[in-house]
Design a protein around this motif. Structure first.
Motif, PDB file in Angstrom:
ATOM      1  N   GLY A  38       2.565   4.549   9.147  1.00  0.00           N
ATOM      2  CA  GLY A  38       3.568   5.500   8.698  1.00  0.00           C
ATOM      3  C   GLY A  38       4.820   5.468   9.530  1.00  0.00           C
ATOM      4  O   GLY A  38       4.958   4.680  10.469  1.00  0.00           O
ATOM      5  N   VAL A  85       8.759   4.495  -3.867  1.00  0.00           N
ATOM      6  CA  VAL A  85       9.171   5.041  -5.162  1.00  0.00           C
ATOM      7  C   VAL A  85       9.722   6.460  -4.966  1.00  0.00           C
ATOM      8  O   VAL A  85      10.745   6.830  -5.540  1.00  0.00           O
ATOM      9  N   SER A  86       9.056   7.233  -4.126  1.00  0.00           N
ATOM     10  CA  SER A  86       9.521   8.611  -3.925  1.00  0.00           C
ATOM     11  C   SER A  86      10.882   8.616  -3.234  1.00  0.00           C
ATOM     12  O   SER A  86      11.707   9.495  -3.492  1.00  0.00           O
ATOM     13  N   ALA A  87      11.134   7.633  -2.382  1.00  0.00           N
ATOM     14  CA  ALA A  87      12.460   7.554  -1.740  1.00  0.00           C
ATOM     15  C   ALA A  87      13.542   7.309  -2.800  1.00  0.00           C
ATOM     16  O   ALA A  87      14.608   7.925  -2.764  1.00  0.00           O
ATOM     17  N   GLU A  93       0.809  -1.221   0.000  1.00  0.00           N
ATOM     18  CA  GLU A  93       0.000   0.000   0.000  1.00  0.00           C
ATOM     19  C   GLU A  93       0.842   1.271   0.000  1.00  0.00           C
ATOM     20  O   GLU A  93       0.384   2.337  -0.385  1.00  0.00           O
ATOM     21  N   TYR A  94       2.072   1.148   0.513  1.00  0.00           N
ATOM     22  CA  TYR A  94       2.911   2.336   0.616  1.00  0.00           C
ATOM     23  C   TYR A  94       3.908   2.472  -0.528  1.00  0.00           C
ATOM     24  O   TYR A  94       4.876   3.220  -0.420  1.00  0.00           O
ATOM     25  N   PRO A 139       3.957   4.226  -3.177  1.00  0.00           N
ATOM     26  CA  PRO A 139       4.356   5.588  -3.570  1.00  0.00           C
ATOM     27  C   PRO A 139       5.462   6.156  -2.681  1.00  0.00           C
ATOM     28  O   PRO A 139       6.312   6.912  -3.141  1.00  0.00           O
ATOM     29  N   LEU A 140       5.459   5.773  -1.399  1.00  0.00           N
ATOM     30  CA  LEU A 140       6.518   6.240  -0.498  1.00  0.00           C
ATOM     31  C   LEU A 140       7.865   5.645  -0.899  1.00  0.00           C
ATOM     32  O   LEU A 140       8.893   6.335  -0.907  1.00  0.00           O
ATOM     33  N   GLN A 150      15.564   7.683   3.829  1.00  0.00           N
ATOM     34  CA  GLN A 150      14.127   7.499   4.041  1.00  0.00           C
ATOM     35  C   GLN A 150      13.812   6.117   4.597  1.00  0.00           C
ATOM     36  O   GLN A 150      14.114   5.105   3.958  1.00  0.00           O
ATOM     37  N   GLN A 186      13.293   8.113  -5.958  1.00  0.00           N
ATOM     38  CA  GLN A 186      13.387   9.334  -6.771  1.00  0.00           C
ATOM     39  C   GLN A 186      14.190  10.424  -6.082  1.00  0.00           C
ATOM     40  O   GLN A 186      14.989  11.110  -6.709  1.00  0.00           O
ATOM     41  N   HIS A 187      13.966  10.587  -4.784  1.00  0.00           N
ATOM     42  CA  HIS A 187      14.725  11.609  -4.065  1.00  0.00           C
ATOM     43  C   HIS A 187      16.212  11.251  -4.016  1.00  0.00           C
ATOM     44  O   HIS A 187      17.065  12.125  -4.125  1.00  0.00           O
TER      45      HIS A 187
END
Lengths: 427, 427
Positions: free
Chosen positions: A384, A81-83, A75-76, A78-79, A350, A85-86
């Motif tokens: 979270g 993937v964003s890690a 479920e997380y 996107p978190l 992250q 990407q950052h």
């Protein structure tokens, strides 16, 4: 996803106060981390094994080639993937093509799911990704989940690795190089992450935990806690030959020294538990050659079976440097009363979340990273990775924050190790 | 959360091909963004209003003081918090204390929820946060959700703002300074984000969309598309006085010039829609003084009511510079057939997700940011902000990826505006 393990101990007061303290000091902690990451960039990814003794919360192992991405709560995504990407944005903005090199466990469906999930995360972050095996040949493997994982043929041309006509800019290792660095990877012009020096053949737990010890002291000063509450005591012995019983004196002396130091802290805090140590290879992983000891003298009378077990680590490497680490009880238990320890995953700085490693046949004073262990992604990350100052300190959301702080401290120790390697390789 | 609006048009072919193209080119797009952010850091936060015409997907407004954080899907809070943390880590690592200055809408419960949510996100990211009103007095306000929002008394001491004894290092504006910069904020030693020059009194839509136009061309070259497919044509007129009918010739000429340019593109693509423009103040926000026009001659015969409406923007500012923007039909419709437009939220370079602004009484050729609009956080962000190359291009996950690309392009235009401001303030 079920509920979080309960802490099966009455010795929770000190930890509750530690957890409460970490939440209260969140702003100072986060600021300190941000400034540290500016000085020492984090490794691309890591997983950290923690032990939660109620009175103490500490890392016992930091893996720079983490498997188990398939166990993270989907479920997380996107978190996660964003890690990625950052991390790319900050350290490799121009990157577009990545070659993922996994372990050669082509029959381990669980591991293959991890590789597939990792490749998918990298793709979702906007990279072109191929997977190839160090064994070289192209292969298409079936995943237990029903999908397929394609391994490309691996070729070396001069100082470049290629997968067919795919020329990667970065080689991402998910192979911990326990068997040493294969010649195929030496002298490449392409960037390799983690760097080859991170391989278990060269990396030393004692170096990692020496950095961790300094960091625990530094953070301890920032937030005013006894660093022992988050730091396992350790010593090491070099030149050990378990089969020939060489170096036994060092083992006996250092095991006893660590036990004495634990005893002193237990007395200081009024902790009624029996001190123990974990003895393992200073290099290597995978929970082979790991034993629990309650006195140095146990090493005078190891039977042949125990000596054989201790003498080799993964891929048959002989053990000669031995790492003696304070045993940290894990008082986390599943609803079925099995012993559990948290494993926390990170990409860059992250925290992604994590899960519990559970072993039904092992005790709270034993290594759980052993055959028979399984994973329960219970609750972890569901709420979270950020604390809630209005909830009690042992609310899952806040316990996970404490896990995240300690795991990041361990990853920062790995970042400082990496700084040593690059200094060494320049020298 | 319901389902995503459907695209109520038979003209989807070009957009499907645009969406498909963005997904196919994801790696090149992401790499390009990463390299651009290195050169031009993103603003702290933003929201971007998009219009989806099926054949065209374009931003129509980029707000650097976004409200509506309370409308984001709360399930993805860890993603939002991590976006704040990454922004801090990269641009303000040493920061610990933030003062949030909202609008003075203390009776707008919806807006207060936004402020409370924003303060909470900053706290979860590990900052000490206080909220104060530019009006100065301490207040405790009730939130419709049941909580309370405390506004601190605001004091200026020399070149510092304080909230009681709280001395912030950063002042975060959620007040768009439509009324101009209050003296309280001028000449402060503390960092202010967004910078005062971002206030609507000084900021110009024409400057923003000039940057956006160049960026659409740059990205268009990278991924080989006609930039018009993502870029609304615009012109502007200066020195307009609607009440005295001054500057009408410019309006008539420029409205017709924009309409001609749209007509040419519509003919090129065989689009059967009627070209229109949106005329609004070049400075200012909030959908006052916004009108739809189908010919320049409409401005020769504006009745008194229309002229009065156009003559003033938010907080009664007189309009003198007028922005004439290609009208982009929005063919997104809710299940109840109301017209909808997507609003995308970002912190730094990270797309957080968004929602749809829905207006039951307005048409697909009208401004929806007007009294009577409501928000539907339908589906958006539920499936994340990353595309799935194995799903059809109009699967929500992929449509949202397209939204995210265009919204980031608009935010990058705002980043380039900010570069101009800092050059201007140094000059």
């Amino acid at each position: 996803m079920g509920t979080a393990p309960r802490l099966a101990t009455d010795r929770v007061e000190a930890l509750l106060s530690l957890e409460q303290h970490l939440i209260t000091e969140q702003c100072a902690i986060e600021r300190w981390f941000r400034c540290q990451w500016q000085k020492t960039p984090p490794p691309f990814y890591a997983s950290v094994d923690l032990r939660n003794a109620g009175f103490k919360l500490a890392p016992i192992d930091t893996n720079l080639f983490p498997a188990g991405f398939n166990n993270l709560n989907p479920e997380y995504a996107p978190l996660y993937v964003s890690a990625v990407q950052h991390y790319l944005a900050q350290y490799h903005p121009g990157l577009e093509r990545v070659l993922l090199l996994p372990e050669n466990h082509t029959r381990n469906g669980f591991y293959l799911e991890n590789v597939a999930r990792l490749a998918e995360l990298l793709e979702q972050a906007g990279l072109n990704v191929r997977v190839a095996s160090l064994r070289g040949e192209a292969q298409e493997l079936e995943l237990p989940s029903g999908g397929r994982l394609r391994l490309e043929a691996l070729e070396r041309h001069g100082d470049h690795l290629q997968a067919g006509d795919f020329l990667p800019e970065l080689i991402l290792l998910n192979n911990d190089l326990s068997g040493g660095t294969p010649p195929l990877l030496e002298g490449l012009a392409q960037t390799i992450l983690p760097p080859l020096a991170a391989g278990w053949r060269t990396r030393r737990k004692s170096q990692h935990f020496a950095h961790y010890r300094r960091l625990a002291q530094e953070l301890g000063e920032v937030i005013d806690i006894d660093p022992w509450l988050i730091d396992p005591i350790f010593r090491r012995c070099q030149g050990i030959d378990f089969m020939r019983a060489e170096g036994r004196d060092c083992l006996v002396a250092n095991v006893n020294a660590v036990l004495d130091a634990i005893r002193e802290r237990y007395a200081h805090y009024g902790i009624q538990a029996r001190p123990f140590v974990i003895v393992k290879a200073d290099a290597g992983t995978y929970g082979m050659g790991v034993m629990t000891a309650y006195s140095g003298e146990e090493f005078l009378e190891l039977n042949r079976k125990a000596r054989t077990r201790m003498a080799k680590s993964k891929e048959g490497l002989p053990v000669s440097d031995v790492f003696i680490q304070e045993g940290v009880y894990t008082y986390e238990r599943t609803a079925e009363n099995a012993v559990a320890e948290p494993v926390v995953y990170l990409v860059g700085q992250q925290v992604l979340g994590g899960f519990y490693r559970v072993h039904r046949e092992r005790g709270e004073d034993e290594n759980l990273n052993a055959p028979g262990a399984h994973f329960e992604p219970m609750a972890f990350a569901e709420t979270g990775v950020n604390p809630c100052r209005n909830s009690p300190p042992d609310a899952p959301i806040n316990r996970y924050y404490a896990y995240g702080v300690i795991a990041r401290l361990a990853v920062m120790a790995a970042a400082r190790e990496a700084r040593d390697w690059s200094t060494q390789s320049r020298a």
